[in-house]
Design a protein around this motif. Structure first.
Motif, PDB file in Angstrom:
ATOM      1  N   SER A  97      17.255 -44.035  55.219  1.00 32.12           N
ATOM      2  CA  SER A  97      18.689 -43.766  55.228  1.00 32.12           C
ATOM      3  C   SER A  97      19.278 -44.053  56.602  1.00 32.12           C
ATOM      4  CB  SER A  97      18.970 -42.328  54.811  1.00 32.12           C
ATOM      5  OG  SER A  97      18.220 -41.441  55.585  1.00 32.12           O
ATOM      6  N   ASN A 153      25.778 -37.644  47.550  1.00 32.42           N
ATOM      7  CA  ASN A 153      25.214 -37.836  46.220  1.00 32.42           C
ATOM      8  C   ASN A 153      23.687 -37.901  46.276  1.00 32.42           C
ATOM      9  OD1 ASN A 153      25.406 -38.448  43.377  1.00 32.42           O
ATOM     10  ND2 ASN A 153      24.657 -40.477  43.965  1.00 32.42           N
ATOM     11  N   GLU A 154      23.173 -38.602  47.292  1.00 31.15           N
ATOM     12  CA  GLU A 154      21.718 -38.721  47.400  1.00 31.15           C
ATOM     13  C   GLU A 154      21.073 -37.369  47.674  1.00 31.15           C
ATOM     14  OE1 GLU A 154      20.725 -41.822  50.180  1.00 31.15           O
ATOM     15  OE2 GLU A 154      22.294 -43.062  49.298  1.00 31.15           O
ATOM     16  N   VAL A 160      20.838 -35.600  44.510  1.00 30.24           N
ATOM     17  CA  VAL A 160      19.733 -36.107  43.688  1.00 30.24           C
ATOM     18  C   VAL A 160      18.414 -35.499  44.163  1.00 30.24           C
ATOM     19  CG1 VAL A 160      18.418 -38.158  43.070  1.00 30.24           C
ATOM     20  CG2 VAL A 160      20.918 -38.226  43.059  1.00 30.24           C
ATOM     21  N   LEU A 161      18.243 -35.433  45.490  1.00 29.43           N
ATOM     22  CA  LEU A 161      17.010 -34.840  46.021  1.00 29.43           C
ATOM     23  C   LEU A 161      16.863 -33.403  45.530  1.00 29.43           C
ATOM     24  CD1 LEU A 161      16.887 -36.135  49.706  1.00 29.43           C
ATOM     25  CD2 LEU A 161      15.462 -36.827  47.776  1.00 29.43           C
ATOM     26  N   LYS A 162      17.980 -32.664  45.523  1.00 24.45           N
ATOM     27  CA  LYS A 162      17.911 -31.287  45.043  1.00 24.45           C
ATOM     28  C   LYS A 162      17.540 -31.256  43.554  1.00 24.45           C
ATOM     29  CE  LYS A 162      20.904 -28.867  48.281  1.00 24.45           C
ATOM     30  NZ  LYS A 162      21.943 -27.842  48.427  1.00 24.45           N
ATOM     31  N   THR A 163      18.105 -32.175  42.812  1.00 25.87           N
ATOM     32  CA  THR A 163      17.775 -32.238  41.393  1.00 25.87           C
ATOM     33  C   THR A 163      16.273 -32.416  41.201  1.00 25.87           C
ATOM     34  OG1 THR A 163      19.869 -33.346  41.055  1.00 25.87           O
ATOM     35  CG2 THR A 163      18.317 -33.410  39.241  1.00 25.87           C
ATOM     36  N   LEU A 164      15.679 -33.236  42.068  1.00 19.20           N
ATOM     37  CA  LEU A 164      14.254 -33.514  41.935  1.00 19.20           C
ATOM     38  C   LEU A 164      13.394 -32.319  42.334  1.00 19.20           C
ATOM     39  CD1 LEU A 164      14.095 -37.124  43.402  1.00 19.20           C
ATOM     40  CD2 LEU A 164      14.295 -36.409  41.015  1.00 19.20           C
ATOM     41  N   VAL A 205      24.675 -28.963  43.210  1.00 30.11           N
ATOM     42  CA  VAL A 205      24.184 -30.211  42.655  1.00 30.11           C
ATOM     43  C   VAL A 205      25.081 -30.710  41.528  1.00 30.11           C
ATOM     44  CG1 VAL A 205      22.217 -31.360  41.647  1.00 30.11           C
ATOM     45  CG2 VAL A 205      21.882 -29.444  43.199  1.00 30.11           C
ATOM     46  N   LEU A 208      27.061 -34.260  41.690  1.00 33.88           N
ATOM     47  CA  LEU A 208      26.728 -35.368  40.793  1.00 33.88           C
ATOM     48  C   LEU A 208      27.939 -35.774  39.966  1.00 33.88           C
ATOM     49  CD1 LEU A 208      23.157 -34.398  39.597  1.00 33.88           C
ATOM     50  CD2 LEU A 208      23.817 -36.167  41.237  1.00 33.88           C
ATOM     51  N   ILE A 241      20.176 -26.939  37.263  1.00 35.90           N
ATOM     52  CA  ILE A 241      20.982 -27.330  38.425  1.00 35.90           C
ATOM     53  C   ILE A 241      22.379 -26.743  38.331  1.00 35.90           C
ATOM     54  CG2 ILE A 241      19.703 -29.411  39.047  1.00 35.90           C
ATOM     55  CD1 ILE A 241      21.687 -31.085  37.569  1.00 35.90           C
ATOM     56  N   ARG A 290      12.151 -26.728  38.927  1.00 39.05           N
ATOM     57  CA  ARG A 290      12.630 -28.066  38.549  1.00 39.05           C
ATOM     58  C   ARG A 290      11.597 -29.133  38.870  1.00 39.05           C
ATOM     59  NH1 ARG A 290      17.725 -26.636  40.652  1.00 39.05           N
ATOM     60  NH2 ARG A 290      17.336 -27.670  42.636  1.00 39.05           N
ATOM     61  N   PHE A 336      14.997 -35.591  35.306  1.00 39.91           N
ATOM     62  CA  PHE A 336      16.381 -35.962  35.007  1.00 39.91           C
ATOM     63  C   PHE A 336      16.535 -37.474  34.955  1.00 39.91           C
ATOM     64  CE2 PHE A 336      17.068 -31.717  36.620  1.00 39.91           C
ATOM     65  CZ  PHE A 336      18.110 -31.243  35.841  1.00 39.91           C
ATOM     66  N   PHE A 395      19.837 -40.128  34.795  1.00 42.65           N
ATOM     67  CA  PHE A 395      21.299 -40.112  34.900  1.00 42.65           C
ATOM     68  C   PHE A 395      21.918 -41.405  34.381  1.00 42.65           C
ATOM     69  CE2 PHE A 395      19.379 -37.807  38.420  1.00 42.65           C
ATOM     70  CZ  PHE A 395      19.989 -36.572  38.343  1.00 42.65           C
ATOM     71  N   LEU A 420      17.898 -43.896  45.182  1.00 39.72           N
ATOM     72  CA  LEU A 420      18.260 -44.049  46.587  1.00 39.72           C
ATOM     73  C   LEU A 420      18.232 -45.538  46.911  1.00 39.72           C
ATOM     74  CD1 LEU A 420      17.938 -41.027  46.535  1.00 39.72           C
ATOM     75  CD2 LEU A 420      16.775 -41.135  48.737  1.00 39.72           C
ATOM     76  N   VAL A 436      18.277 -47.315  49.458  1.00 36.05           N
ATOM     77  CA  VAL A 436      17.508 -47.860  50.578  1.00 36.05           C
ATOM     78  C   VAL A 436      16.016 -47.898  50.308  1.00 36.05           C
ATOM     79  CG1 VAL A 436      19.074 -47.399  52.452  1.00 36.05           C
ATOM     80  CG2 VAL A 436      17.645 -45.575  51.557  1.00 36.05           C
ATOM     81  N   PRO A 449       9.694 -37.390  43.992  1.00 37.64           N
ATOM     82  CA  PRO A 449       9.382 -36.043  43.483  1.00 37.64           C
ATOM     83  C   PRO A 449       7.970 -35.601  43.844  1.00 37.64           C
ATOM     84  CG  PRO A 449      10.298 -37.450  41.755  1.00 37.64           C
ATOM     85  CD  PRO A 449      10.011 -38.334  42.923  1.00 37.64           C
TER      86      PRO A 449
END
Ligand SMILES: Nc1ncnc2c1ncn2[C@@H]1O[C@H](COP(=O)(O)OP(=O)(O)O)[C@@H](O)[C@H]1O
Ligand SMILES: [Mg+2]
Lengths: 421, 231
Positions: free
Chosen positions: A45, A324-325, A328-332, A414, A418, B58, B85, B91, B93, B99, B101, B111
């Motif tokens: 990043s 947003n990223e 997503v990390l939190k979602t994971l 989250v 999103l 979430i 989770r 999930f 989407f 990501l 990058v 994960p």
């Protein structure tokens, strides 16, 4: 043709700057690389916008380069005042310190209550070979001088040799290094002010001792030689006069009373005196230089903080773009604190590595510049305390720059984040 | 161990904006057995995403209870919920949410950072997952170098890499053309049938919904009908 050279020069400067900033950027990349996959996430990043990261590191580096130079300058301007002993007084001619005092005052000052020790000094206007090689040469009473300035340290055997040799002299290590003088060398020292009885302007003397200010807190550029020898070479009318007296008092709290007593002693005599603390004298002198120094300091400090502000904003911006990223990390399954660490680590790493690179560059510049400026700024170095302050500032800056984005990352809902994307 | 993997009981979700109260889910109950493939349909704004987010932990309900694989997830702390989770749900989407990058394998590996695996194990596992979705020749591609369908398959690989029991897909084909969408649906069906993954998929495409084992209709915060899919 000259256009080509100008362009080449410009290219060289750009290449040099790129290299200088490139080093910390590369270090940041390496550090993150060594942290495995997590580091690689930050790396990816961070280096998504390479130019931005490069410029961010560059600004932090520049800010801390200025911070380093500023510290050294600040030290240089105030060193004289700091170094001046609280327990030392300076007695000079009442009208101006260019006018001389009788050498006979020495014994009379010594009798004043509260005086622990006294010595004298004279302005000689010395130079080596050519007038542009200015040297602060001071005819003085060697024994009392080094008693009163114990911070100027001389190896004992050199000190004994100096005392034993009437035509010997002591030089600060900086001036000895500058002119390549070795102990034992015969050195012709010339004066812009004095003439010998025989019409000459050169005093040939032997370097017997090299002094070194303790902890580098002192002027390493002076030359001290025996006033007795100096005096006997002068024409009769010019003999038995000195520039000023340095008086060491027994009790610093009593300094004002002692100063008054000394001036009273010579009141209503043909040569009246003015006595003040060495500190006051140094401060008066430093004020002339110091005012310029203060302006420089203020400007640099303003630029320093402005740059940090702008940089902090850029760093915050780069985090906000990744909201947003982070969601997503939190979602994971990354926790709030885990995601916050990504943000903090990134900012801290940039701030600390960029900052250290800047201070390192300042350190190098000061070593290089220090030798050239020694004559004007005898004390010019990066104080260790300021380096520590600098490091604290880097961490502080990293934390402040990331505080807002980090709390946002911590609180980030989250589902909402999103949805916004 | 109970038969149903997801047990939603009288769940409400209410958004308050000033004095206004918007009831998105109104005492909704739903039970999803292990190995099921449910299509969640309904008009836009009916609360499909909200419901999916609640099941995936979430988002939090304002009332009722949510039990997923015998765990009362609405009672977990934020931290515990995050850990939960990472092990139990995947999930997928509509906008893939990769990501940009990171390469495909790095995205899929993400994960696994939360597991005790070392780098080599993670890499291997990520590649296995990518091979499973048919992307064995795209490991080092970045999202921008992939087609939409391929991106979504990376998203699915990332969702299954930790081997969760349940996949939550929010309009997974919503941004894809028909053919890529079909490929993604083929993949989901295969995961459901051969790997036994329980899948809840939000969609408003009836053709996509047909691929599920059953269809649940959501309207104005309530379940309006439950139908067995033709297939
Ligand atoms: N954070 C929020 N604040 C207020 N209203 C919200 C928020 N999130 C969603 N909503 C509202 O909840 C309703 C259901 O949203 P959603 O679950 O996304 O519907 P769907 O996915 O079925 O289109 C919508 O009317 C939406 O505007
Ligand atoms: Mg939705």
């Amino acid at each position: 043709m000259s256009v080509v050279y100008a362009l080449l020069g410009l290219l060289a400067v750009i290449a040099l700057i790129t290299l200088l900033i490139g080093i910390p950027v590369f270090v940041i990349w390496l550090i993150l690389k060594s942290f495995g996959a997590r580091g690689e996430v930050i790396n990816a990043s961070l280096f998504r916008k390479k130019t931005r990261t490069f410029l961010t590191v560059g600004s932090i580096m520049l800010a801390f380069l200025m911070f380093g130079l500023l510290s050294a300058l600040g030290k240089a301007f105030t060193a004289g005042v700091d170094l001046a002993g609280q327990d030392r007084l300076l007695t000079r001619h009442k009208v101006t310190w260019i006018q001389l005092l009788p050498v006979s005052y020495l014994n009379r000052i010594a009798t004043v209550d509260g005086v622990a020790d006294v010595t004298h000094q004279t302005w000689f206007g010395g130079y080596y070979k050519e007038p542009r090689n200015f040297v602060a040469v001071i005819p003085s009473d060697i024994e009392s001088t080094f008693r009163i300035y114990p911070e100027l340290e001389i190896p004992p055997e050199q000190y004994e040799a100096l005392i034993a040799d009437r035509t010997g002299f002591a030089a600060g290590y900086a001036v000895a290094e500058k002119y390549g003088w070795q102990v034992g060398d015969r050195v012709p020292i010339r004066s812009e002010i004095y003439r010998r009885a025989d019409g000459g302007d050169t005093w040939e003397m032997t370097l017997q001792a090299i002094y070194r200010p303790r902890d580098d807190l002192g002027d390493p550029t002076s030359v001290f030689f025996h006033n007795d020898f100096f005096n006997e070479t002068l024409p009769e009318g010019a003999q038995d006069q000195v520039g000023w007296y340095i008086v060491k008092v027994e009790d610093p709290d009593n300094a004002a009373a002692v100063a008054e007593a000394i001036d009273e002693l010579f009141a209503n005599s043909p040569v009246e005196t003015k006595t003040e603390t060495e500190k006051a004298f140094a401060a008066g002198f430093a004020n002339q230089v110091g005012n310029v120094g203060k302006i420089v300091t203020a400007v640099i400090a303003a630029v320093f903080f402005t740059m940090l502000l702008v940089t902090a904003n850029t760093m915050g911006q780069s985090v906000r773009e990744r909201t947003n990223e982070l969601a997503v990390l939190k979602t994971l399954g990354f926790t709030n604190t885990g995601v916050t660490w990504f943000v903090l680590a990134e900012a801290l790493l940039i701030a600390v590595v960029g900052g250290l690179a800047g201070i390192g560059l300042a350190y190098l510049s000061i070593i290089v510049l220090g030798d050239q400026l020694r004559q004007y700024l005898p004390v010019f170095f990066l104080p260790g305390r300021d380096v520590l302050i600098g490091i604290a500032l880097m961490f502080g800056f990293g934390l402040v720059a990331s505080a807002l984005p980090a709390t946002q990352a911590l609180r980030l809902q989250v589902a909402d984040a999103l949805r916004r994307a | 161990m109970s038969e149903s993997l997801v047990e939603i009981n009288a769940v409400s979700k209410i958004y308050k904006r000033g004095a206004e109260r918007l009831t998105v889910l109104d005492k909704l109950s739903l039970s999803v057995p292990r190995g099921d493939f449910v299509a969640l349909m309904g008009p836009s704004g009916s609360g499909k995403t909200t419901l999916l987010n609640l099941i995936g932990g979430i988002d939090r309900p304002d009332g009722g209870s949510i039990v997923v694989s015998d765990r009362r997830i609405d009672k977990l702390s934020d931290r515990a919920l995050a850990h939960w989770r990472s092990r139990h749900v995947g999930f997928v989407f509509q906008m893939f949410n990769l990501l940009p990058v990171l390469t495909a394998e790095r995205n899929v590996e993400l994960p696994l950072l939360l597991t005790g695996m070392n780098g080599r194990q993670r890499r291997e596992r990520a590649r296995t997952a990518l091979s499973l979705v048919g992307l064995q020749d795209r490991f080092t591609h970045k999202p921008a170098q992939l087609s939409g369908g391929q991106e979504q398959r990376v998203g699915i690989a990332r969702a299954i890499v930790t081997d969760p029991e349940i996949l939550l897909c929010d309009e997974p084909t919503g941004d894809l053309d028909r053919q890529s969408g079909d490929e993604v649906l083929d993949l989901l069906v295969a995961l459901n049938e051969s790997q036994g993954k329980t899948i809840i998929m939000v969609t408003h495409d009836p053709v996509a919904a047909e691929r599920a084992k059953r269809i649940v209709h959501l309207d104005k915060g309530r379940l309006s009908s439950v139908s067995e899919a033709a297939a």
